[in-house]
Design an enzyme around this catalytic site. Sequence first.
Site, mmCIF file in Angstrom:
data_model
loop_
_atom_site.group_PDB
_atom_site.id
_atom_site.type_symbol
_atom_site.label_atom_id
_atom_site.label_comp_id
_atom_site.label_asym_id
_atom_site.label_seq_id
_atom_site.Cartn_x
_atom_site.Cartn_y
_atom_site.Cartn_z
ATOM 1 N N SER A 1 -10.273 0.323 -2.387
ATOM 2 C CA SER A 1 -10.003 1.417 -3.321
ATOM 3 C C SER A 1 -11.152 1.483 -4.331
ATOM 4 O O SER A 1 -11.367 0.542 -5.098
ATOM 5 C CB SER A 1 -8.669 1.156 -4.017
ATOM 6 O OG SER A 1 -8.347 2.259 -4.819
ATOM 7 N N THR B 1 -3.131 2.547 -1.557
ATOM 8 C CA THR B 1 -1.704 2.787 -1.272
ATOM 9 C C THR B 1 -1.575 3.497 0.073
ATOM 10 O O THR B 1 -0.797 3.077 0.945
ATOM 11 C CB THR B 1 -1.066 3.630 -2.400
ATOM 12 O OG1 THR B 1 -1.242 2.920 -3.627
ATOM 13 C CG2 THR B 1 0.412 3.864 -2.158
ATOM 14 N N ASN C 1 -3.188 -9.087 -7.443
ATOM 15 C CA ASN C 1 -3.635 -8.218 -8.545
ATOM 16 C C ASN C 1 -3.112 -8.648 -9.898
ATOM 17 O O ASN C 1 -3.644 -8.248 -10.923
ATOM 18 C CB ASN C 1 -3.207 -6.769 -8.271
ATOM 19 C CG ASN C 1 -1.759 -6.645 -7.890
ATOM 20 O OD1 ASN C 1 -1.310 -7.260 -6.934
ATOM 21 N ND2 ASN C 1 -1.006 -5.878 -8.649
ATOM 22 N N HIS D 1 -11.807 2.893 -7.163
ATOM 23 C CA HIS D 1 -11.711 2.781 -8.629
ATOM 24 C C HIS D 1 -11.569 1.346 -9.119
ATOM 25 O O HIS D 1 -11.616 1.079 -10.316
ATOM 26 C CB HIS D 1 -10.575 3.663 -9.173
ATOM 27 C CG HIS D 1 -9.185 3.191 -8.891
ATOM 28 N ND1 HIS D 1 -8.379 2.671 -9.873
ATOM 29 C CD2 HIS D 1 -8.445 3.178 -7.761
ATOM 30 C CE1 HIS D 1 -7.192 2.372 -9.351
ATOM 31 N NE2 HIS D 1 -7.208 2.674 -8.066
ATOM 32 N N THR E 1 -9.601 18.253 4.117
ATOM 33 C CA THR E 1 -11.021 18.242 3.740
ATOM 34 C C THR E 1 -11.345 16.953 2.989
ATOM 35 O O THR E 1 -10.613 16.559 2.079
ATOM 36 C CB THR E 1 -11.344 19.474 2.857
ATOM 37 O OG1 THR E 1 -10.978 20.635 3.604
ATOM 38 C CG2 THR E 1 -12.815 19.539 2.485
ATOM 39 N N GLN F 1 -8.167 -5.880 -4.336
ATOM 40 C CA GLN F 1 -8.738 -6.573 -5.498
ATOM 41 C C GLN F 1 -9.991 -7.372 -5.153
ATOM 42 O O GLN F 1 -10.622 -7.934 -6.045
ATOM 43 C CB GLN F 1 -7.688 -7.504 -6.140
ATOM 44 C CG GLN F 1 -6.533 -6.765 -6.801
ATOM 45 C CD GLN F 1 -6.937 -6.006 -8.069
ATOM 46 O OE1 GLN F 1 -7.988 -6.260 -8.660
ATOM 47 N NE2 GLN F 1 -6.111 -5.062 -8.498
ATOM 48 N N CYS G 1 10.679 -11.403 -21.989
ATOM 49 C CA CYS G 1 11.244 -11.796 -23.282
ATOM 50 C C CYS G 1 12.592 -11.114 -23.471
ATOM 51 O O CYS G 1 12.700 -9.897 -23.250
ATOM 52 C CB CYS G 1 10.297 -11.388 -24.409
ATOM 53 S SG CYS G 1 8.725 -12.255 -24.321
HETATM 54 N N1 PMP Z 1 -2.920 -3.102 -3.644
HETATM 55 C C1 PMP Z 1 -3.310 -3.817 -4.702
HETATM 56 C C2 PMP Z 1 -3.422 -5.304 -4.577
HETATM 57 C C3 PMP Z 1 -3.630 -3.186 -5.904
HETATM 58 O O1 PMP Z 1 -4.041 -3.906 -6.949
HETATM 59 C C4 PMP Z 1 -3.520 -1.777 -5.980
HETATM 60 C C5 PMP Z 1 -3.833 -1.054 -7.282
HETATM 61 N N2 PMP Z 1 -3.111 -1.539 -8.380
HETATM 62 C C6 PMP Z 1 -3.102 -1.062 -4.849
HETATM 63 C C7 PMP Z 1 -2.821 -1.768 -3.697
HETATM 64 C C8 PMP Z 1 -3.001 0.431 -4.869
HETATM 65 O O2 PMP Z 1 -4.285 0.988 -4.959
HETATM 66 P P1 PMP Z 1 -4.586 2.536 -5.203
HETATM 67 O O3 PMP Z 1 -4.594 2.720 -6.670
HETATM 68 O O4 PMP Z 1 -5.926 2.754 -4.621
HETATM 69 O O5 PMP Z 1 -3.574 3.320 -4.478
#
Ligand code: PMP
Length: 396
Positions: free
Chosen positions: A198, A71, A150, A200, A236, A178, A328
């Site tokens: 990203s 983000t 995504n 995670h 930091t 993704q 729905c």
């Molecule tokens: N772009 C896409 C295509 C994502 O799938 C996501 C996470 N859902 C983000 C941006 C945002 O990522 P983050 O959680 O690292 O801020």
Amino acid sequence: MEIYCDSAATTAIDPEVIEAILPYLTTNFGNPSSSHWAGRKVREMIDNSRNTIARLLGVTAEEIFFVSGATEANNLALSESIREYELTHAITSKIEHKAVLQPLLKREKEGDIEISYVKLDKKGNVDLEHLERLLAANPQTLISLMHANNEIGNITDIEAISRLAKKYNAIFHTDTTQTIGKVKIDLNEFPVDFLVGSSHKFHGPKGVGFIYINKKHKLKPQILGGAQEKGQRGGTENAIGIVGLAKALEVAYRDFDSIHEKTAALKQRLISQLENRGIAEIGFNGESKSETKSLSSIVNVSFPCLQSGSLVNSLDTFGIAVSGGSACSNLGNGGSHVISAIQHESNRENVRFSFSKFNTTEEIDHIVNTIVKIYEVDNSIAEDTASAQHSFSLAL
Ligand code: PMP
């Protein structure tokens, strides 16, 4: 039994990543900006992590900057390139993530840019001829088009877009959140101006990511207050996150083929079982049924609405974590901006199943059996309701 099938939202941290992080949670706690031994240990790790990421992507370490996630990276690339180059036009699509659409819409609302949306076909693929027409009509433009979606998993031909960007002298940002770690990207083969990652999403920790800024650009920092990241981002560094990110990417590349093979097999198993078990009419959104045009880790299925609530919530009550958007009418929460941009069929529940290397074939079978059971119960409720209504109308 708990099954996690929502890896496009986030992934479990890999045990190898946890092992790499541990020393930085315990003995290696120094501030990387400190010049003494404690700081130097962490500084060295950050430099090594940057080198690892740069090597895997085929770029130089000077072009990689650590941030809090995709983000932040998307906001930085879009807002600061518009400011730096005084751009007045951007091309994007209606199915981008909100981390792309919202910063662009903000700049449009402030009167700085005009946005053109490239046409998409019914499956959500970018119309490259339309993109070229938009580029020809709008010199000095910013293109922001994601590498993989995504929600529906569609993979965009960013190599072709990179060629068009070069031809029309446009700046090309691509949201690769993704695809980093899931699709090999070698930036020696084709240039982009900015891309993002990203941790995670590929079994690293949350709250850390990176932005690649092509060396021909110099963006102003969004976050002021320190000289960290060569002045590109104050604050930091998230040392624990950075060591985890680099390790996670290393593991993803090392095991790339086996992970891809596994998730692709899980995806095909889910698709064929859903098709063969006679669960009313199901469909596949976007290219998510395709083995080549869509990520091996995402399937987005359109289900008929249940009488008795949401399928995503029902699956959750059985311990199965998936995500989705429902259009729905009995649920009335509006659905997803991605699905509504590509299909106009309302009254469907769209469920995203997304896999990782930690899922198993037994889990897929259990998910399908549970869905079959949910529809059986729902149909019997519907039949009971219909017969109760019939008796009631006869009694009147
Ligand atoms: N772009 C896409 C295509 C994502 O799938 C996501 C996470 N859902 C983000 C941006 C945002 O990522 P983050 O959680 O690292 O801020």
